[in-house]
Scaffold this motif. Structure first.
Motif, short mmCIF file in Angstrom:
data_model
loop_
_atom_site.label_atom_id
_atom_site.label_comp_id
_atom_site.label_asym_id
_atom_site.label_seq_id
_atom_site.Cartn_x
_atom_site.Cartn_y
_atom_site.Cartn_z
N VAL A 18 0.96 -1.20 -0.01
CA VAL A 18 0.02 0.00 -0.12
C VAL A 18 0.84 1.20 0.20
O VAL A 18 0.25 2.02 -0.66
N LYS A 19 2.06 1.20 0.79
CA LYS A 19 2.98 2.23 0.75
C LYS A 19 3.56 2.73 -0.69
O LYS A 19 3.76 4.07 -0.72
N GLU A 20 3.58 1.77 -1.68
CA GLU A 20 4.27 1.88 -3.03
C GLU A 20 3.08 2.72 -3.70
O GLU A 20 3.51 3.36 -4.89
N GLY A 21 1.85 2.64 -3.29
CA GLY A 21 0.85 3.53 -3.80
C GLY A 21 0.66 3.06 -5.41
O GLY A 21 -0.05 3.99 -6.31
N TYR A 70 0.54 5.13 -12.26
CA TYR A 70 1.26 4.88 -11.17
C TYR A 70 2.49 5.33 -11.25
O TYR A 70 3.13 5.65 -12.56
N PRO A 71 3.39 5.62 -10.52
CA PRO A 71 4.54 6.22 -10.38
C PRO A 71 5.74 5.50 -10.68
O PRO A 71 5.89 4.13 -10.32
N ASP A 72 6.74 5.75 -11.71
CA ASP A 72 7.83 4.81 -11.85
C ASP A 72 8.95 5.12 -10.83
O ASP A 72 8.68 6.03 -10.14
N ILE A 73 10.11 4.73 -11.23
CA ILE A 73 11.04 4.82 -10.26
C ILE A 73 11.58 6.35 -10.09
O ILE A 73 11.93 6.76 -8.96
#
Lengths: 279, 127
Positions: free
Chosen positions: A67-70, A144-147
């Motif tokens: 969940v933290k990674e969103g 979603y966010p990448d690196i």
């Protein structure tokens, strides 16, 4: 064997199951049932009830990290949970009335299927097309966010097909007492064409709720025994915790192959024992 | 669309809810386990045959009355009930996030999921 020895042995076995399950991404539940039924001669109904509790424990524990990674698509997960929870209840009731040897045979089949799937090369889909039909009505396209923290937009395809596949995954989860994470990821990767980073976490998001829906049926039917839940739940949780800690560092390819071979042997034994009515 | 889920850290709150649910359940199971192992001597129960509802602690009221008598098995079952409730609490909690976004459709879909679980709770009782 005294209760203390029995509890300790099952505890250690469950710890190993949780550890390997989390390292290979197959989940702990898939080894718990053959371990209890083949190694310790536990009735498969007790094994299923214990396993579903272990599945809830590991998926909730892992979800906290995910969940933290969103990157969970909460809308997609919530919508598909309608299919998986209905399936889970159907599955749990099928389990109540189906003969146990038949359940053992189906379990063996799913075990082999999951082992094969774990080797499937991950194809990273990123389709970004305007939403149409169900995907539009249900606002399923997301990002979603990448690196580097950039937002990557993706679209969701074939919502109806994915929903149907999730229903099947729910039935198998309820019938066999497993998370059926492999099937859930398959439905999202191959049918709905969403990026696997999103499908893995969204699948985990759904596993706990799906398992809870069948667990309430199992609980009230006497499938969930405290003497078995004690070592299995705690063991699997501790094992999965350490598994997830070294997941990023360890080279898992070799381990995957060993694990898949072990699972295949267990599967064949389950099918054999089911076919000869020993389970 | 505003992304309340990421911006307001509701996902982090849900993660914490799950983590604490699992920790709390494990502690209850562990406590019950100590009592169970300390009080129950002898050999392993017969798991080869399925006893179903012949054994106690398969309903909430049985579990509660067992806890009053400090039965280890009943306390373990309470931990299991907490564990089962954890992902359900997550679904219920999601309603807050959808309400914040004024997403009526998803409040409705979340309620459907909750209703399905409540239905299974009612259907699970052996008639």
């Amino acid at each position: 064997m005294t209760i203390l020895t029995f509890t300790l042995i099952i505890f250690l076995g469950s710890m190993l199951a949780g550890f390997l399950g989390s390292l290979t991404g197959l989940g702990g539940g898939i080894v718990i049932i053959p371990m209890l039924s083949l190694l310790f001669g536990v009735d498969i109904r007790y094994a299923i009830g214990t396993s579903i509790v272990a599945v809830i424990a590991t998926s909730s524990g892992a979800a906290a990290a995910y969940v933290k990674e969103g990157i969970t698509n909460i809308r997609l997960g919530m919508f598909l949970e309608i299919a998986t929870t209905i399936g889970a209840i159907v599955g749990a009731f099928l389990a109540v009335y189906a003969p146990t040897h038949l359940i053992a045979i189906i379990f063996g089949g799913i075990l082999i299927f999951s082992a094969v799937l774990s080797f499937q090369k991950k194809v990273h889909f990123i389709k970004n097309e305007p939403a149409t039909g169900w995907a539009k009505a249900l606002k399923l396209n997301s990002n979603y966010p990448d690196i580097n923290g950039n937002k990557i937009d993706y679209s969701v395809k074939n919502v109806g097909g994915g929903f149907a596949m999730m229903w099947v995954a729910g039935i198998l989860s309820g019938l066999l007492g497993i998370g059926s994470g492999a099937l859930k990821v398959l439905a999202m990767d191959n049918i709905m064409k969403i990026p696997f980073k999103v499908s893995t976490t969204t699948s985990n998001f759904m596993i706990g709720v799906t398992a809870a829906a069948s667990a309430v049926v199992y609980f009230q039917r006497g499938y969930i025994d405290p003497g078995l839940c004690l070592p299995v739940t705690l063991g699997v949780l501790i094992g999965a915790f350490f598994g997830s800690r070294i997941l990023t560092r360890a080279q898992t390819k070799g381990l995957r192959i060993v694990f898949a071979i072990v699972i295949t042997i267990l599967a064949i034994e389950m099918i054999y024992n089911g076919a000869t009515h020993r389970l | 669309m505003k992304n309340y889920w990421q911006d307001k850290n509701i996902e982090v709150a849900i993660g914490n809810l799950l983590r604490w649910g699992v920790i709390l359940s494990s502690l209850i199971v562990f406590t019950g386990g100590i009592i169970y192992l300390a009080n129950t001597g002898g050999t392993v129960p017969d798991y080869k045959t399925f006893h179903g509802l012949l054994l106690p602690y398969h309903s909430f009221s049985e579990v509660l009355s067992g806890i009053k008598d400090l039965k280890g098995e009943a306390i373990i079952q309470l931990g299991v009930i907490f564990l089962i409730a954890t992902p359900v609490a997550r679904v219920a909690f999601s309603i807050i996030g959808f309400a914040w976004e004024k997403d009526i459709l998803y409040i409705f879909l979340t309620l459907i999921v909750l209703c399905i679980i409540i239905t299974s709770l009612a259907l699970g009782v052996k008639g």
